[in-house]
Scaffold this active site. Structure first.
Site, short mmCIF file in Angstrom:
data_model
loop_
_atom_site.label_atom_id
_atom_site.label_comp_id
_atom_site.label_asym_id
_atom_site.label_seq_id
_atom_site.Cartn_x
_atom_site.Cartn_y
_atom_site.Cartn_z
N SER A 139 6.01 -4.45 2.53
CA SER A 139 4.76 -5.06 2.09
C SER A 139 5.06 -6.31 1.25
O SER A 139 5.75 -7.21 1.73
CB SER A 139 3.93 -4.01 1.34
OG SER A 139 2.59 -4.40 1.22
N ASP A 176 -0.83 -0.94 11.46
CA ASP A 176 -1.11 -1.62 10.20
C ASP A 176 -2.29 -2.58 10.40
O ASP A 176 -2.28 -3.41 11.30
CB ASP A 176 0.14 -2.40 9.76
CG ASP A 176 0.06 -2.89 8.32
OD1 ASP A 176 -1.02 -3.31 7.87
OD2 ASP A 176 1.10 -2.86 7.64
N HIS A 220 -0.60 0.79 7.31
CA HIS A 220 0.34 0.07 6.46
C HIS A 220 1.33 1.01 5.79
O HIS A 220 2.48 0.66 5.54
CB HIS A 220 -0.45 -0.72 5.41
CG HIS A 220 0.41 -1.57 4.55
ND1 HIS A 220 1.18 -2.59 5.05
CD2 HIS A 220 0.64 -1.55 3.21
CE1 HIS A 220 1.85 -3.17 4.06
NE2 HIS A 220 1.55 -2.55 2.94
#
Lengths: 341, 341
Positions: free
Chosen positions: A130, A284, A313
């Protein structure tokens, strides 16, 4: 061996926004031992809202990063409340005051930590999920000769427009709270946290995650219980100024937006020399596989390998999810076993 | 022929939440002429936040619903500010006061309008997008012998858990505003509108819509311009209590949750006798194609035909989007040309 966290100070550190911090600091924790040749270092920057202790579950001989073989440095991103952040530094503020941290700032500070504390000139890998993947891409572009491998999980090197709308919605929800003064919070944003957590929860897992009721399998009694205990409680632990500061960084993420590449995003990706594992979650919703695939195609030695998961995600930080963890572990071991270019 | 909108009053109308409204009203507008045999009526209920004039662009000889052939009744949903709503009825409130409208309420009131004003016993079609599709499914299940066809665009007969999280995030963002008192708004929720619009914008178009910058092609200068003029301005026209009331309806949408089906969702879908066109947007993020496909499989005479579009949820109301409009028009004409069962 895992030591307690330490702090690295940077005097007169000039941020990309123009502010010079008299004394900035990075808090970091190391696992394992640096080899004599200093060739086994793995840098692992934190993700949104996280601190080093939130993401180090995967550093273990049987998990993704093996501390018997690698010297893993988990470094806290600026704004996360441990490294220099609005909550611990008076000179820090938010974008309303033309203050923000960028990943260019994060990566330059991390580079000094590596050199000045450990004498590390080359990294065996930068591993990030991320916002951690965003930092990994910045490492690859800003120090091409010094990064042998990148594992970029569920992140992009530039924040897409759709992702910006999600971030703007988070920012607007937290600052809708009565405690927001226009430049900061003068109390606890109770309602803001509530809205913030629900937006985040709606985006971070996939529709299929909810369709299959996976939150029940995680031990929550109801959807509301999952939203409160599984999401809201975690954000309430964070200072709201820090939550905004990290969004301000994310909004500005662009590997080409710095004095080295002067806006040349494609040039920055093309400059990456590391063997790069581009590993989105197949479901995601904000770092989409499509966006990651386009970036993989622009990086000279990239492998695109999506995680086949309905965790959205969160597939990229699978602490509750052994199947995705095994998939990532196998891919990262392959990457580490390939010789550096 | 299009007449001005009219109001239909219902005395002592008992809502599913338990409240009896002394005088409820439905505001509606008709287009075209009711045939002598009363067999050409199409009911077209409104979608979230919309009023009849917002969605009637597609009623035109060259568009989706031809008023030369069909008598189209556009009916405003309870809570939308024209039909009975918190903004125009003192007895109405929000879920905090145990008050809400359901689609069971909407559809029963619409049925009385059709019978009492027009003597219509059978509908040639119910056409609906989004919350309009939810109402169309309720029509099919609650009055199986009276609905010949359903065109359900981008909607489900029951609100999924993931969709609920999105709705809870909208509700939490609007009520995070300082103007929220815990039971209503004592001023204009400026910040709440801002957050609300950004959440909605993030979900209603697909990631690909943003990736391809379609908002520029629609005439907006920037992402912020699109969010402000294209989204926030529209919600600001609506009373915030009404916005919440419509969410409260949406959250409770379940075609089986009524005295007829007593919780038997699958039984309610199986009872539908209409020829049903289940038409999600291929990239709809909250009424997903997968969820719509599962419902189509439970409806005896359903055709599942996703709209191949990157407009996300908005593919089903393509007033700015001629390609999707043509796709829908062709499918709806096929449906109308098939004889009733």
């Amino acid at each position: 061996m895992t030591r307690s966290a330490e702090a690295f100070a940077l005097e007169n550190f000039a941020l990309q926004c123009g502010t010079v911090l008299t004394r900035a600091q990075l808090v970091y924790q190391t696992h394992g031992e640096l080899a004599r040749g200093r060739d086994n270092a793995v840098l692992y920057p934190t993700s949104y809202g996280a601190r080093h202790a939130d993401i180090d579950w995967l550093i273990h001989p049987d998990r993704i990063l093996d501390p018997r073989r690698y010297f893993v440095i988990v470094v806290n991103m600026f704004g996360n409340g441990l490294s220099t952040s609005p909550s611990n530094c008076e000179k820090c503020a938010l974008a309303e005051q033309r203050f923000w941290f960028t990943h260019f700032d994060n990566v330059r500070a991390q580079e000094r930590l590596l050199i000045e504390v450990f004498g590390i000139e080359r990294l065996a890998m930068v591993y990030g999920w991320s916002m951690g993947a965003q930092q990994a891409y910045h490492w690859g572009a800003l120090y091409p000769e010094r990064v042998e491998r990148i594992a970029a999980l569920c992140g992009t090197a530039r924040t897409t427009d759709h992702n910006r709308v999600f971030l703007e919605s988070l920012r607007a929800a937290l600052t809708a709270d009565p405690a927001w003064t226009g430049s900061g919070f003068d109390g606890i944003p109770e309602r803001g946290y509530r809205a913030f957590a629900r937006i985040y929860a709606s985006w971070a897992a996939s529709q299929a995650f909810y369709r299959e009721g996976l939150y029940y399998k995680l031990g929550y009694d109801s959807l509301e219980d999952y939203l409160q205990r599984g999401w809201e409680a975690n954000y309430r632990k964070r200072n709201p100024h820090d939550l905004i500061a990290m969004i301000d960084t994310w909004l500005r993420c662009d590997v080409g937006d710095n004095p080295i590449y002067r806006g040349d995003y494609c040039g920055a990706l093309a400059a990456i020399r590391a063997r790069t594992l581009v590993m989105p979650g197949a479901t995601d919703l904000y770092f989409t596989p499509e966006d990651c695939a386009v970036e993989a195609a622009r990086i000279p030695d990239a492998e695109y390998r999506p995680i086949p998961s309905i965790w959205g995600h969160r597939a990229g930080n699978p602490y509750q999810n052994p199947e995705d963890a095994a998939f990532i572990r196998a891919a990262v071991r392959e990457l580490l076993d390939r010789p550096a270019l």
